[in-house]
Motif scaffolding. Sequence first.
Motif, PDB file in Angstrom:
ATOM      1  N   LEU A   1      73.455  46.271  92.722  1.00  0.00           N
ATOM      2  CA  LEU A   1      72.407  46.118  93.738  1.00  0.00           C
ATOM      3  C   LEU A   1      72.891  45.907  95.149  1.00  0.00           C
ATOM      4  N   ASN A   2      74.232  45.446  95.056  1.00  0.00           N
ATOM      5  CA  ASN A   2      74.704  45.235  96.397  1.00  0.00           C
ATOM      6  C   ASN A   2      75.230  46.229  97.116  1.00  0.00           C
ATOM      7  N   ALA A   3      75.369  47.396  96.100  1.00  0.00           N
ATOM      8  CA  ALA A   3      76.201  48.419  96.828  1.00  0.00           C
ATOM      9  C   ALA A   3      75.180  49.295  97.775  1.00  0.00           C
ATOM     10  N   LYS A   4      75.599  50.629  98.391  1.00  0.00           N
ATOM     11  CA  LYS A   4      74.392  51.137  99.189  1.00  0.00           C
ATOM     12  C   LYS A   4      73.783  51.981  98.434  1.00  0.00           C
ATOM     13  N   ILE A   5      72.690  51.409  98.113  1.00  0.00           N
ATOM     14  CA  ILE A   5      71.763  52.240  97.438  1.00  0.00           C
ATOM     15  C   ILE A   5      70.497  52.378  97.878  1.00  0.00           C
ATOM     16  N   LYS A   6      69.791  53.385  97.353  1.00  0.00           N
ATOM     17  CA  LYS A   6      68.219  53.533  97.922  1.00  0.00           C
ATOM     18  C   LYS A   6      67.268  52.552  97.338  1.00  0.00           C
ATOM     19  N   PHE A   7      66.060  52.365  97.716  1.00  0.00           N
ATOM     20  CA  PHE A   7      64.998  51.455  97.306  1.00  0.00           C
ATOM     21  C   PHE A   7      65.715  50.242  96.685  1.00  0.00           C
ATOM     22  N   GLN A   8      66.813  49.655  97.620  1.00  0.00           N
ATOM     23  CA  GLN A   8      67.441  48.262  97.171  1.00  0.00           C
ATOM     24  C   GLN A   8      66.342  47.292  96.955  1.00  0.00           C
ATOM     25  N   LYS A   9      65.358  47.097  97.847  1.00  0.00           N
ATOM     26  CA  LYS A   9      64.503  45.839  97.789  1.00  0.00           C
ATOM     27  C   LYS A   9      63.530  45.950  96.636  1.00  0.00           C
ATOM     28  N   THR A  10      63.020  47.134  96.446  1.00  0.00           N
ATOM     29  CA  THR A  10      62.365  47.399  95.049  1.00  0.00           C
ATOM     30  C   THR A  10      63.120  47.037  93.688  1.00  0.00           C
ATOM     31  N   LEU A  11      64.350  47.711  93.591  1.00  0.00           N
ATOM     32  CA  LEU A  11      65.103  47.448  92.468  1.00  0.00           C
ATOM     33  C   LEU A  11      65.466  46.222  92.458  1.00  0.00           C
ATOM     34  N   ARG A  12      65.838  45.294  93.287  1.00  0.00           N
ATOM     35  CA  ARG A  12      66.070  43.828  93.214  1.00  0.00           C
ATOM     36  C   ARG A  12      64.873  43.114  92.464  1.00  0.00           C
ATOM     37  N   ALA A  13      63.684  43.533  93.002  1.00  0.00           N
ATOM     38  CA  ALA A  13      62.435  42.943  92.912  1.00  0.00           C
ATOM     39  C   ALA A  13      62.228  43.159  91.171  1.00  0.00           C
ATOM     40  N   VAL A  14      62.305  44.393  90.903  1.00  0.00           N
ATOM     41  CA  VAL A  14      62.253  44.739  89.402  1.00  0.00           C
ATOM     42  C   VAL A  14      63.385  44.043  88.510  1.00  0.00           C
ATOM     43  N   TYR A  15      64.562  44.062  88.898  1.00  0.00           N
ATOM     44  CA  TYR A  15      65.509  43.382  88.119  1.00  0.00           C
ATOM     45  C   TYR A  15      65.393  41.779  87.981  1.00  0.00           C
ATOM     46  N   PHE A  16      64.622  41.293  88.926  1.00  0.00           N
ATOM     47  CA  PHE A  16      64.358  39.818  89.039  1.00  0.00           C
ATOM     48  C   PHE A  16      63.204  39.392  88.102  1.00  0.00           C
ATOM     49  N   MET A  17      62.301  40.399  88.141  1.00  0.00           N
ATOM     50  CA  MET A  17      61.068  40.162  87.577  1.00  0.00           C
ATOM     51  C   MET A  17      61.148  39.106  86.099  1.00  0.00           C
TER      52      MET A  17
ATOM     53  N   LEU B   1      71.545  55.081  88.220  1.00  0.00           N
ATOM     54  CA  LEU B   1      72.283  54.028  87.060  1.00  0.00           C
ATOM     55  C   LEU B   1      71.058  52.904  87.099  1.00  0.00           C
ATOM     56  N   LEU B   2      70.985  52.440  88.126  1.00  0.00           N
ATOM     57  CA  LEU B   2      70.161  51.265  88.258  1.00  0.00           C
ATOM     58  C   LEU B   2      68.438  51.443  88.194  1.00  0.00           C
ATOM     59  N   ILE B   3      68.191  52.622  88.380  1.00  0.00           N
ATOM     60  CA  ILE B   3      66.821  52.806  88.031  1.00  0.00           C
ATOM     61  C   ILE B   3      66.738  53.244  86.520  1.00  0.00           C
ATOM     62  N   LEU B   4      67.784  53.794  85.960  1.00  0.00           N
ATOM     63  CA  LEU B   4      67.599  53.832  84.463  1.00  0.00           C
ATOM     64  C   LEU B   4      67.554  52.624  83.958  1.00  0.00           C
ATOM     65  N   GLY B   5      68.430  51.554  84.214  1.00  0.00           N
ATOM     66  CA  GLY B   5      68.515  50.255  83.938  1.00  0.00           C
ATOM     67  C   GLY B   5      67.205  49.501  84.048  1.00  0.00           C
ATOM     68  N   SER B   6      66.578  49.721  84.943  1.00  0.00           N
ATOM     69  CA  SER B   6      65.301  49.176  85.238  1.00  0.00           C
ATOM     70  C   SER B   6      64.358  49.412  84.316  1.00  0.00           C
ATOM     71  N   LEU B   7      64.342  50.721  83.645  1.00  0.00           N
ATOM     72  CA  LEU B   7      63.510  51.224  82.617  1.00  0.00           C
ATOM     73  C   LEU B   7      63.537  50.141  81.503  1.00  0.00           C
ATOM     74  N   LEU B   8      64.651  49.579  81.367  1.00  0.00           N
ATOM     75  CA  LEU B   8      64.640  48.585  80.097  1.00  0.00           C
ATOM     76  C   LEU B   8      63.885  47.429  80.419  1.00  0.00           C
ATOM     77  N   ILE B   9      63.521  47.154  81.744  1.00  0.00           N
ATOM     78  CA  ILE B   9      62.842  46.068  82.070  1.00  0.00           C
ATOM     79  C   ILE B   9      61.301  46.160  82.197  1.00  0.00           C
ATOM     80  N   LEU B  10      61.214  47.548  82.688  1.00  0.00           N
ATOM     81  CA  LEU B  10      59.625  47.898  82.798  1.00  0.00           C
ATOM     82  C   LEU B  10      58.990  48.482  81.610  1.00  0.00           C
ATOM     83  N   PHE B  11      59.779  49.113  80.545  1.00  0.00           N
ATOM     84  CA  PHE B  11      59.321  49.545  79.670  1.00  0.00           C
ATOM     85  C   PHE B  11      58.405  48.499  78.668  1.00  0.00           C
ATOM     86  N   PRO B  12      59.101  47.177  78.240  1.00  0.00           N
ATOM     87  CA  PRO B  12      58.287  46.499  77.388  1.00  0.00           C
ATOM     88  C   PRO B  12      56.984  46.051  78.165  1.00  0.00           C
ATOM     89  N   LEU B  13      57.114  46.159  79.553  1.00  0.00           N
ATOM     90  CA  LEU B  13      55.848  45.652  80.335  1.00  0.00           C
ATOM     91  C   LEU B  13      54.768  46.790  80.264  1.00  0.00           C
TER      92      LEU B  13
END
Lengths: 272, 287
Positions: B90-106, A12-24
């Motif tokens: 992001l606080n859950a036990k997920i894979k690529f936690q650091k990368t995902l945090r970095a992306v969501y904060f960008m 879910l988070l990877i899919l959500g992050s596409l919303l951020i990456l796509f405009p870029l």
Amino acid sequence: MGKKSNWFITTLLILGSLLILFPLYLTVTIALKTPQELADSFLALPKEWRFENFTEAIQLTNFFNALGNSAFITLFVVVLTLLTNSMVAYAIARNMHKKFYKFLFYYFVSAMFVPFPIIMLPIVKQTSSWGIDNLVGLIMLYVVYGLAFNVFIYVGYIKSIPKELEEAAIMDGASTWGVFWKVIFPLLAPMNATVGILTTLWAWNDFMLPLVILSDQELATLPLVQYIFQSQFSTDYNLAFASYLMALAPMILVYIFAQKWIISGVTKGAIK
Amino acid sequence: MHKRKNAFIIMTVPALLLFFTFHTYPALQGVYYSFTNWRGYGDFDFVGLKNYINVFKDERALHAYLFTFKFAVVSTILVNVISLIVAMGLNAKIKFQKTLRAVYFMPNILSILIVGYIFNFIFAHFIPEIAEGLGINALTRNILGDQDVAWIGVVIVAVWQAVAFNTILYLAGLVTIPEDLYEAASIDGAGPWRKFWSITFPLIATFFTINMVLAMKNFLMVFDHIIALTGGGPGQATESISLLIYRGGFEGGEFAYQSANAVVYFVIIVVISVIQIKVLQRREVEM
């Protein structure tokens, strides 16, 4: 520990992050395409990287000039903010039992709730009649306006530093200045990092203050240049996106290398 | 001891003077001008409360307030709901936690103005084009060009950008919650909902307060988004208070009138912030 990773949430988070990456993604690809390629497909990768968009945008926006202005402002704002705002906060934090310093604290901090538009009209008159409607004036305004928030977070942090550390230095004959620069300022390192990051983001990205203060186009900062550019060349999207990308790139590059500190810096600043 | 006292004075008094000169003095000037009919140049007279009375009768100003409130309330709620969900993820036990945090904060490091220009293109060209290809008629027009829905476009961009910052704050709160609380709750048979409402939400109450107040305050001052997306249009459908003060004050010769508007705006922001803090903090105590 030892629990399995939650792949459902990860997905879910990877899919959500596409919303951020796509405009870029769009920004990068459009910046590299020709108008014809853009017309053919918005989504496709450019077949050939067209760097002319960048060279042309550099000329039209006077990019390096704006980059220089932004870098100049940000550098001085950050350095001056760290040196002065921490000092003001130190004096306040160590004298909060005195009326004057207590008043200062609430005076500065309450300014956080003053919306900029209320000072916008008079400050423009003031800076232009005093001849500081330029980069130096802008730097000063950022440093002064930063006090509101920075005093708030510095004071909270300095209060947690035990006074015994200073007393030892005073016994050894250090002056108040000596104590501040040699003992306190180094101890403020984590807070300095936070203030430095928040100030950088503010000075670099701010649009409103340069818009109203600067009258000379030569002095324009990166966001301001995009604004001027947009009103003049709004039809050539490839050119516009090359220009946006170049304006965003310096911060993105810094972020890629320093994101760990940036994230923790912002977190600390906001929690205090 | 005397020397120490002097040093502290030297450390603070210049800052006090500068702050007064460049912040308080202009603010007081703004209040002063709000009682005059100054156009920004030339002579002027005192007009008492006339500007204030006119602000309340001014359809354009009322509309700007209405739009700004609607925008700020909707965006604040959306940002807080979404960022809390993202932070829990992001606080859950997920894979690529650091990368995902970095992306969501960008988005937090990017200039809102430029982000706005990029989204302007997305709304004006990208979405209509894609919608046409897919045969979705409702989306084939630029929503920013439609009086009734242009504000939604502004909300989308504002939320896209602001979620980053609030997520980081919620995340900072979530990591302080000890894991064994959840384990104990599991043993007692609590489901995910129950855990959220009885453990997570009460324990991040202070973060909720900070986030709500900060988000609301920032959104009430919305300016860059509007400039980049709609310029206040179509018509004056998305004209925010900041934009109105800027335009009327600098371009419309309404220096004194917009000063009165700015004073009203200031009072409203303070009142809203104080009420928010009071109400939200009471909730913190009750929990």
